[in-house]
Design an enzyme around this catalytic site. Sequence first.
Site, PDB file in Angstrom:
ATOM      1  N   TYR A 191      90.323  65.128 -15.140  1.00 34.27           N
ATOM      2  CA  TYR A 191      89.555  65.597 -13.984  1.00 34.27           C
ATOM      3  C   TYR A 191      90.495  65.864 -12.828  1.00 34.27           C
ATOM      4  O   TYR A 191      91.335  65.010 -12.515  1.00 34.27           O
ATOM      5  CB  TYR A 191      88.527  64.536 -13.555  1.00 34.27           C
ATOM      6  CG  TYR A 191      87.120  65.017 -13.750  1.00 34.27           C
ATOM      7  CD1 TYR A 191      86.626  66.078 -12.988  1.00 34.27           C
ATOM      8  CD2 TYR A 191      86.282  64.450 -14.702  1.00 34.27           C
ATOM      9  CE1 TYR A 191      85.343  66.557 -13.182  1.00 34.27           C
ATOM     10  CE2 TYR A 191      84.998  64.920 -14.897  1.00 34.27           C
ATOM     11  CZ  TYR A 191      84.535  65.973 -14.135  1.00 34.27           C
ATOM     12  OH  TYR A 191      83.270  66.446 -14.325  1.00 34.27           O
TER      13      TYR A 191
ATOM     14  N   GLU B 241      89.459  67.608  -9.562  1.00 27.06           N
ATOM     15  CA  GLU B 241      88.748  68.304  -8.471  1.00 27.06           C
ATOM     16  C   GLU B 241      89.644  68.385  -7.238  1.00 27.06           C
ATOM     17  O   GLU B 241      90.358  67.432  -6.919  1.00 27.06           O
ATOM     18  CB  GLU B 241      87.458  67.543  -8.138  1.00 27.06           C
ATOM     19  CG  GLU B 241      86.393  67.724  -9.207  1.00 27.06           C
ATOM     20  CD  GLU B 241      85.144  66.901  -8.933  1.00 27.06           C
ATOM     21  OE1 GLU B 241      85.192  65.998  -8.091  1.00 27.06           O
ATOM     22  OE2 GLU B 241      84.118  67.184  -9.579  1.00 27.06           O
TER      23      GLU B 241
ATOM     24  N   ASP C 263      87.014  93.985  -7.976  1.00 32.82           N
ATOM     25  CA  ASP C 263      86.849  93.218  -9.214  1.00 32.82           C
ATOM     26  C   ASP C 263      87.597  93.989 -10.305  1.00 32.82           C
ATOM     27  O   ASP C 263      87.104  94.989 -10.823  1.00 32.82           O
ATOM     28  CB  ASP C 263      85.356  93.091  -9.536  1.00 32.82           C
ATOM     29  CG  ASP C 263      85.101  92.405 -10.869  1.00 32.82           C
ATOM     30  OD1 ASP C 263      86.067  92.124 -11.597  1.00 32.82           O
ATOM     31  OD2 ASP C 263      83.912  92.168 -11.179  1.00 32.82           O
TER      32      ASP C 263
ATOM     33  N   THR D 142      89.048  88.716 -14.499  1.00 30.00           N
ATOM     34  CA  THR D 142      89.047  87.832 -15.660  1.00 30.00           C
ATOM     35  C   THR D 142      90.497  87.722 -16.115  1.00 30.00           C
ATOM     36  O   THR D 142      91.347  88.542 -15.742  1.00 30.00           O
ATOM     37  CB  THR D 142      88.224  88.401 -16.824  1.00 30.00           C
ATOM     38  OG1 THR D 142      88.784  89.664 -17.186  1.00 30.00           O
ATOM     39  CG2 THR D 142      86.756  88.582 -16.466  1.00 30.00           C
TER      40      THR D 142
ATOM     41  N   LYS E 222      90.792  89.897 -20.635  1.00 30.01           N
ATOM     42  CA  LYS E 222      90.576  91.279 -21.080  1.00 30.01           C
ATOM     43  C   LYS E 222      91.956  91.944 -21.250  1.00 30.01           C
ATOM     44  O   LYS E 222      92.733  91.484 -22.071  1.00 30.01           O
ATOM     45  CB  LYS E 222      89.636  91.990 -20.121  1.00 30.01           C
ATOM     46  CG  LYS E 222      88.235  91.323 -20.115  1.00 30.01           C
ATOM     47  CD  LYS E 222      87.227  91.985 -19.217  1.00 30.01           C
ATOM     48  CE  LYS E 222      85.918  91.200 -19.233  1.00 30.01           C
ATOM     49  NZ  LYS E 222      84.919  91.728 -18.280  1.00 30.01           N
TER      50      LYS E 222
ATOM     51  N   ARG F 209      90.062  82.798 -21.925  1.00 36.09           N
ATOM     52  CA  ARG F 209      88.851  83.164 -21.190  1.00 36.09           C
ATOM     53  C   ARG F 209      88.857  82.473 -19.842  1.00 36.09           C
ATOM     54  O   ARG F 209      89.085  81.263 -19.762  1.00 36.09           O
ATOM     55  CB  ARG F 209      87.593  82.726 -21.943  1.00 36.09           C
ATOM     56  CG  ARG F 209      87.498  83.193 -23.365  1.00 36.09           C
ATOM     57  CD  ARG F 209      86.074  83.159 -23.864  1.00 36.09           C
ATOM     58  NE  ARG F 209      85.366  84.311 -23.341  1.00 36.09           N
ATOM     59  CZ  ARG F 209      85.541  85.546 -23.782  1.00 36.09           C
ATOM     60  NH1 ARG F 209      86.371  85.805 -24.766  1.00 36.09           N
ATOM     61  NH2 ARG F 209      84.881  86.540 -23.243  1.00 36.09           N
TER      62      ARG F 209
HETATM   63  C1  LIG Z   1      83.833  91.164 -17.732  1.00 38.10           C
HETATM   64  C2  LIG Z   1      83.566  91.387 -16.284  1.00 38.10           C
HETATM   65  C3  LIG Z   1      83.183  90.329 -15.442  1.00 38.10           C
HETATM   66  C4  LIG Z   1      82.736  88.984 -15.940  1.00 38.10           C
HETATM   67  O1  LIG Z   1      83.562  88.228 -16.656  1.00 38.10           O
HETATM   68  P1  LIG Z   1      83.001  86.971 -17.489  1.00 38.10           P
HETATM   69  O2  LIG Z   1      84.240  86.212 -17.767  1.00 38.10           O
HETATM   70  O3  LIG Z   1      82.304  87.534 -18.671  1.00 38.10           O
HETATM   71  O4  LIG Z   1      82.074  86.214 -16.596  1.00 38.10           O
HETATM   72  C5  LIG Z   1      83.080  90.581 -14.079  1.00 38.10           C
HETATM   73  N1  LIG Z   1      83.303  91.811 -13.589  1.00 38.10           N
HETATM   74  C6  LIG Z   1      83.642  92.848 -14.363  1.00 38.10           C
HETATM   75  C7  LIG Z   1      83.878  94.182 -13.745  1.00 38.10           C
HETATM   76  C8  LIG Z   1      83.762  92.678 -15.745  1.00 38.10           C
HETATM   77  O5  LIG Z   1      84.032  93.734 -16.515  1.00 38.10           O
END
Ligand SMILES: *Cc1c(COP(=O)(O)O)cnc(C)c1O
Length: 431
Positions: free
Chosen positions: A54, A56, A201, A227, A230, A236
């Site tokens: 933990y 935090e 994002d 993320t 990807k 993840r």
């Molecule tokens: C995949 C994605 C997310 C979310 O990611 P998770 O890990 O699935 O919560 C947020 N924004 C965009 C643009 C994405 O393509």
Amino acid sequence: MHQLSHLAQVDPEIYQITLAELHRQQSTLEMIASENFTSLAVMEAAGTVLTNKYAEGVPEKRYYGGCETVDKAEQLAIERAKQLFGAYHVNVQAHSGAQANMAAYLAAGLQAGDTIMGMDLSHGGHLTHGSPVNFSGLYFNIVSYGVDAETKRLNYENIRALALANKPKMIICGASAYPRVIDFQAFRAIADEVGAVLLADIAHIAGLVVAGEHPSPFPHCHLVTTTTHKTLRGPRGGILMAADESFAKAIDKATFPGIQGGPLMHVIAAKAVAFKEALSPSFKQYAKQVRLNAQALATALTDAGLQLTTGGTDTHLLVIDLTANNISGKEGQALLEEIGITANKNTIPNDPRSPFVTSGIRLGTPALTTRGFDETAMKTLGGLIASAILNPSQPLAPLRQAVEALGANFPLYPELPAHYGCPVKEAATCV
Ligand SMILES: *Cc1c(COP(=O)(O)O)cnc(C)c1O
């Protein structure tokens, strides 16, 4: 006292499932644009005793004792992410991209009911940018921008007009199914004109951004989320970054205690490993190849007679527009699955068949590029995909065999130690 028993002995059911999933990943072609295959080192880090701790708070300001060693792991992850993205401040604790976005909303100082602008989900945006079924749409007043009806590209004059009319407190740029470059500087000019916080994002394109294959959101965007799993090819998870001092404290507070409790220290260690990998010259080469492969795929598909939204791609993904092909995205997805290709149906902007039929298929090259696919292999694959879609009533077995033969040239995890599953040669007999 725990015995040092392996998963196969403790839980044969879950063990068999992991073997079956390994076999599925090895024996099909992964073209879901948001997926990738991490290195063994990343998986190793994610499977360590760091899961037990933990922690935090932030490094050196924790709520529990015993954090000296995990502090070092998180500090490494932060320093590497700062270097990789050119960010002023980074918080690496978000459990996912959606969590990072939720924290960004808090960090931006938004109140429930405030107006925000994000890209329409059906035009390629993400759920967390204002979908009515997501926290963003439930708690905020959403004004969605879409793409230009003609070009299917972002039209910054239209976005500006919408912002001037609605005066959003925050504007979100970034998408999940947009195949073209996003102009962060143009978004910043719009945000400045209306006094909005600008959030980028870059969940999909992070790997391209750090390799210089897509323009960076820094220094234009106040807040940046991504993320890590990807195009960035890590475990993840999500991260939240700030361009300067003004949001630095806010992003840490928003992540914890704002929306999360204890961070996943094993995943943070795996993120640090992935950032180290992404800083290497070979990752630059990888990201470049991802784009070359997407362009080779786009050319093969259009040469065969298929239509793509915007006619092609600048990134790692493309969207096939099936409105002229008499089949739906759902049927296309099923057809591809039958020949051994995993992909997903997708909306296309202003779909004439919506809401009855979804007319798009999204294809991405990050995972296959990790396996070693080059432009020649992509061209072959594009031909097979186009053949299946353009002539769905033909016998599919020959196409399936051709896909399998192509995949066999690019083995996935050939040297995987037994405790991750079993080596590729034996995988078929393990399940
Ligand atoms: C995949 C994605 C997310 C979310 O990611 P998770 O890990 O699935 O919560 C947020 N924004 C965009 C643009 C994405 O393509």
